[in-house]
Design an enzyme around this catalytic site. Structure first.
Site, PDB file in Angstrom:
ATOM      1  CD  GLU A  99      -1.813 -14.736   0.643  1.00  6.00           C
ATOM      2  OE1 GLU A  99      -0.583 -14.816   0.716  1.00  6.00           O
ATOM      3  OE2 GLU A  99      -2.460 -13.803   1.127  1.00  6.00           O
ATOM      4  CB  CYS A 112     -11.177 -13.726  -0.430  1.00  2.00           C
ATOM      5  SG  CYS A 112     -10.057 -12.955  -1.624  1.00  2.00           S
ATOM      6  CB  CYS A 119      -0.577 -11.641 -10.297  1.00  5.01           C
ATOM      7  SG  CYS A 119      -1.764 -10.749 -11.324  1.00  5.01           S
ATOM      8  CB  CYS A 123      -1.438  -3.684  -9.697  1.00  2.12           C
ATOM      9  SG  CYS A 123      -2.625  -4.333 -10.897  1.00  2.12           S
ATOM     10  CB  CYS A 126      -0.982  -5.711  -6.156  1.00  3.42           C
ATOM     11  SG  CYS A 126      -1.626  -7.362  -5.848  1.00  3.42           S
ATOM     12  CB  SER A 200     -12.037  -8.809  -8.439  1.00  5.92           C
ATOM     13  OG  SER A 200     -11.284  -7.625  -8.532  1.00  5.92           O
ATOM     14  CG  LEU A 224     -11.200   2.346 -13.822  1.00  2.00           C
ATOM     15  CD1 LEU A 224     -11.054   1.597 -15.137  1.00  2.00           C
ATOM     16  CD2 LEU A 224     -12.482   3.181 -13.844  1.00  2.00           C
ATOM     17  CB  CYS A 342      -4.812 -10.657  -2.649  1.00  3.35           C
ATOM     18  SG  CYS A 342      -4.660  -9.080  -3.459  1.00  3.35           S
TER      19      CYS A 342
HETATM   20  N1  SAH Z   1      -6.360  -9.462 -10.464  1.00  3.54           N
HETATM   21  C1  SAH Z   1      -7.684  -9.166 -10.017  1.00  3.54           C
HETATM   22  C2  SAH Z   1      -8.084  -9.791  -8.696  1.00  3.54           C
HETATM   23  C3  SAH Z   1      -7.110  -9.815  -7.568  1.00  3.54           C
HETATM   24  S1  SAH Z   1      -6.797  -8.337  -6.682  1.00  3.54           S
HETATM   25  C4  SAH Z   1      -7.904  -7.684 -10.012  1.00  3.54           C
HETATM   26  O1  SAH Z   1      -6.997  -6.941 -10.388  1.00  3.54           O
HETATM   27  O2  SAH Z   1      -8.994  -7.250  -9.715  1.00  3.54           O
HETATM   28  C5  SAH Z   1      -8.287  -7.932  -5.856  1.00  3.54           C
HETATM   29  C6  SAH Z   1      -8.376  -6.459  -5.516  1.00  3.54           C
HETATM   30  O3  SAH Z   1      -7.433  -6.107  -4.495  1.00  3.54           O
HETATM   31  C7  SAH Z   1      -8.051  -5.583  -6.719  1.00  3.54           C
HETATM   32  O4  SAH Z   1      -8.959  -4.539  -6.827  1.00  3.54           O
HETATM   33  C8  SAH Z   1      -6.672  -5.087  -6.368  1.00  3.54           C
HETATM   34  O5  SAH Z   1      -6.361  -3.921  -7.048  1.00  3.54           O
HETATM   35  C9  SAH Z   1      -6.770  -4.923  -4.864  1.00  3.54           C
HETATM   36  N2  SAH Z   1      -5.490  -4.770  -4.193  1.00  3.54           N
HETATM   37  C10 SAH Z   1      -4.295  -5.304  -4.520  1.00  3.54           C
HETATM   38  N3  SAH Z   1      -3.329  -4.887  -3.685  1.00  3.54           N
HETATM   39  C11 SAH Z   1      -3.903  -4.065  -2.790  1.00  3.54           C
HETATM   40  C12 SAH Z   1      -3.423  -3.311  -1.682  1.00  3.54           C
HETATM   41  N4  SAH Z   1      -2.146  -3.320  -1.328  1.00  3.54           N
HETATM   42  N5  SAH Z   1      -4.305  -2.571  -0.998  1.00  3.54           N
HETATM   43  C13 SAH Z   1      -5.616  -2.557  -1.358  1.00  3.54           C
HETATM   44  N6  SAH Z   1      -6.132  -3.248  -2.382  1.00  3.54           N
HETATM   45  C14 SAH Z   1      -5.290  -3.992  -3.106  1.00  3.54           C
END
Ligand code: SAH
Length: 364
Positions: A99, A112, A119, A123, A126, A200, A224, A342
């Site tokens: 997407e 974006c 991935c 996390c 996510c 990012s 972070l 995302c």
């Molecule tokens: N892998 C990279 C880029 C993709 S995620 C990274 O970790 O930065 C882009 C941003 O969206 C990251 O800061 C991620 O932590 C955040 N993100 C992911 N899931 C989310 C959610 N459910 N709510 C808010 N931010 C989210």
């Protein structure tokens, strides 16, 4: 036995570098300036077919059509939110989907894009990582997202900013990302200033250094989400192998090599990392650094049992950071009604797929 005759695969046009295109034109006895004409149609004039490129000889247009697909992904869904955020779900040649998003804010047009299918970082909040990593995207597959989003804009508007914050860990696919960024910033490409591009990352130290050594002014954002390893290990499992200190050292190197202030993204998860004590610890970690914190109230993900932060705690978190002199912003939510965060739409799409069951029972 003879090997089967190889059918020359049609190539995705956007996988071709500028030099390869010049070479391809040369092989056909065409002058090099033809490559620039074609690129202009692609990047400035937003052509949707080679046939439209009416200042090229007909024979060249035919050869292009025979050898290349201008776009290869299939548009599976196109969603438009109330705030005019648009999201495309694209199906790639092998059936995988990714997407990408177009956001509008005043005169900014920010896109974006995704860099991987799935991935590997895991996390816990996510949607992108819930089913692991399937594969990297190629340069052409990343660029195609850009070009498709660009074609959603009226002719007088241009992409003004790009964030590489879609599905995937961009620095884990640096090989495909770097040529994409080169086209983005090329005057004969999309012509975007490097400073308007944000990459990012979850924080891969060696890749951050490699990215810095490219010698460009790209903006780096590090996800972070926690000021210490104990907490970060729980929220960002890959942290076990990295550690906050190693990330901060790499971020400092990024700043000293590029002179660009690093942004730290911090997704606020209710009662997990959004307390005043974490705000103070974060301020302490960033003390003496030219840093910017972007607080991101968590977007709820259906499949996950995590709560959004309540506003008073978010405000208090910001207040504490500011009190310690840290530059801080709170990310505005865009396209909430179309699951713009995302990975959410892809996940939903995966879950909606019909389950194909093979009948393996032996015949009676
Ligand atoms: N892998 C990279 C880029 C993709 S995620 C990274 O970790 O930065 C882009 C941003 O969206 C990251 O800061 C991620 O932590 C955040 N993100 C992911 N899931 C989310 C959610 N459910 N709510 C808010 N931010 C989210």
């Amino acid at each position: 036995m003879n090997a089967p005759a190889e059918i020359p695969a049609r190539k995705r046009f956007s996988d071709l570098t500028r030099d390869e295109l010049v070479q391809w034109c040369g092989d056909r006895g065409e002058p090099a300036y033809r490559a620039e004409q074609i690129r202009k149609w692609m990047f400035a004039k937003r052509a949707n077919s080679f046939d439209e490129m009416n200042d090229l000889p007909k024979s060249l247009r035919t050869a292009l059509t025979e050898h290349f697909d201008l776009f290869t992904a299939k548009l599976v869904r196109h969603l438009v939110a109330k705030d005019r955020t648009e999201k495309l779900l694209l199906e790639l040649g092998d059936g995988e989907v990714v997407e990408c998003v177009l956001m509008r804010e005043d005169d900014r047009r920010t896109i974006c894009i995704s860099t991987q299918v799935g991935c590997a970082m895991g996390c816990i909040f996510c949607a992108s990582g819930m089913e692991g990593l399937k594969r990297n995207l190629s340069t052409g597959e990343i660029l195609e997202q850009v070009l498709r989003l660009d074609r959603l804009l009226p002719s007088e508007e241009r992409i003004t900013n790009m964030v590489v914050m879609g599905i995937g860990e961009p620095l884990a696919n640096l090989g495909a990302l770097v040529p994409t960024l080169a086209v983005m910033t090329d005057k004969q490409g999309l012509g975007l200033g490097a400073r308007r591009i944000t990459v990012s990352t979850v924080g891969l130290p060696e890749k951050i250094r490699e990215f810095a050594r490219l010698g460009h002014q790209y903006h780096l954002a590090i996800s972070l989400h926690a000021p210490n390893d104990e907490l970060r290990n729980r929220l960002v499992p890959v942290n076990h192998r990295i550690g906050v200190n190693a990330i901060m050292a790499a971020a400092d190197d990024y700043f000293s090599v590029t002179g660009r202030r690093v942004t730290y993204e911090y997704v606020l998860l209710s009662q997990l990392n959004d307390g005043p004590e974490q705000a103070r610890e974060l301020a302490d970690l960033l003390k003496g650094r030219r840093a910017h914190v972007n607080l991101i109230p968590m977007n709820p993900v259906k499949e996950l049992d995590l709560d959004e932060p309540v506003q008073p705690r978010t405000m208090e978190f910001r207040r504490i950071l500011e009190e310690f002199g840290v530059a801080v912003t709170i990310r505005k939510r865009k396209g909430a009604d179309i699951d713009a965060a995302c990975g959410q739409l892809r996940l939903e799409h995966e879950h909606d797929r019909p389950v194909v069951s093979l009948d393996v029972s032996s015949p009676e």
